[in-house]
Write a protein that holds these residues in place. Structure first.
Motif, short mmCIF file in Angstrom:
data_model
loop_
_atom_site.label_atom_id
_atom_site.label_comp_id
_atom_site.label_asym_id
_atom_site.label_seq_id
_atom_site.Cartn_x
_atom_site.Cartn_y
_atom_site.Cartn_z
N GLY A 105 45.97 21.10 99.51
CA GLY A 105 45.30 22.06 98.63
C GLY A 105 46.18 22.65 97.56
O GLY A 105 45.82 23.66 96.94
N SER A 123 38.50 25.59 99.61
CA SER A 123 39.08 24.26 99.44
C SER A 123 40.53 24.23 99.93
O SER A 123 40.95 23.30 100.63
CB SER A 123 39.01 23.84 97.97
OG SER A 123 39.61 22.58 97.79
N LEU A 124 41.29 25.25 99.58
CA LEU A 124 42.67 25.36 100.04
C LEU A 124 42.72 25.41 101.56
O LEU A 124 43.46 24.65 102.19
CB LEU A 124 43.32 26.61 99.45
CG LEU A 124 44.73 26.96 99.96
CD1 LEU A 124 45.72 25.89 99.55
CD2 LEU A 124 45.14 28.33 99.43
N SER A 164 36.71 31.44 92.62
CA SER A 164 37.88 31.78 93.44
C SER A 164 37.57 31.59 94.92
O SER A 164 38.45 31.18 95.69
CB SER A 164 38.34 33.21 93.17
OG SER A 164 37.36 34.15 93.57
N CYS A 207 46.71 21.86 94.64
CA CYS A 207 46.08 21.93 93.31
C CYS A 207 45.27 23.21 93.13
O CYS A 207 44.96 23.60 92.00
CB CYS A 207 45.20 20.70 93.09
SG CYS A 207 43.92 20.48 94.33
N GLN A 208 44.95 23.89 94.23
CA GLN A 208 44.16 25.13 94.15
C GLN A 208 45.01 26.34 93.79
O GLN A 208 44.49 27.35 93.32
CB GLN A 208 43.43 25.38 95.47
CG GLN A 208 42.51 24.28 95.90
CD GLN A 208 41.44 23.96 94.87
OE1 GLN A 208 40.93 24.85 94.18
NE2 GLN A 208 41.09 22.70 94.76
N ALA A 234 37.70 27.89 95.58
CA ALA A 234 39.09 27.43 95.59
C ALA A 234 39.79 27.85 96.88
O ALA A 234 40.56 27.07 97.45
CB ALA A 234 39.83 27.97 94.38
N LYS A 291 44.79 27.49 90.16
CA LYS A 291 43.44 28.02 89.93
C LYS A 291 43.32 29.44 90.49
O LYS A 291 42.81 30.34 89.82
CB LYS A 291 42.39 27.13 90.59
CG LYS A 291 42.17 25.80 89.93
CD LYS A 291 41.10 25.04 90.67
CE LYS A 291 40.92 23.66 90.12
NZ LYS A 291 39.89 22.90 90.84
#
Length: 77
Positions: free
Chosen positions: A28, A15-16, A9, A30-31, A12, A34
């Motif tokens: 981001g 990354s976001l 987490s 796609c995060q 993620a 998740k």
């Protein structure tokens, strides 16, 4: 030396945030699924998005200011 492993987490969220701050076309998105699956709250995600947008917007403003200064200097007598 020990290596600590970050929870997925946290990865993620990072990354976001980096995608938003870098103005990446995917932003981001796609995060999000998740993060929801990891149980990260909407409020926590919103805070990360707010910080990333602030960083992005501040960087853009600094670039714009730098351009404006160079433009004015170019046409100064």
């Amino acid at each position: 030396m020990t290596h600590s492993v970050l929870h997925p987490s946290i990865v993620a969220l990072a990354s976001l945030a980096s995608s938003i701050a870098a103005n990446h076309p995917s932003q981001g998105l796609c995060q999000l699924d998740k993060l929801k699956g990891y149980g990260v709250s909407e409020e926590q995600i919103d805070l990360v998005v707010e910080v990333a947008r602030h960083i992005r917007d501040e960087a853009v403003q600094k670039l714009d200011d730098k351009f404006d200064e160079a433009f004015k200097a170019c046409f100064a007598p």
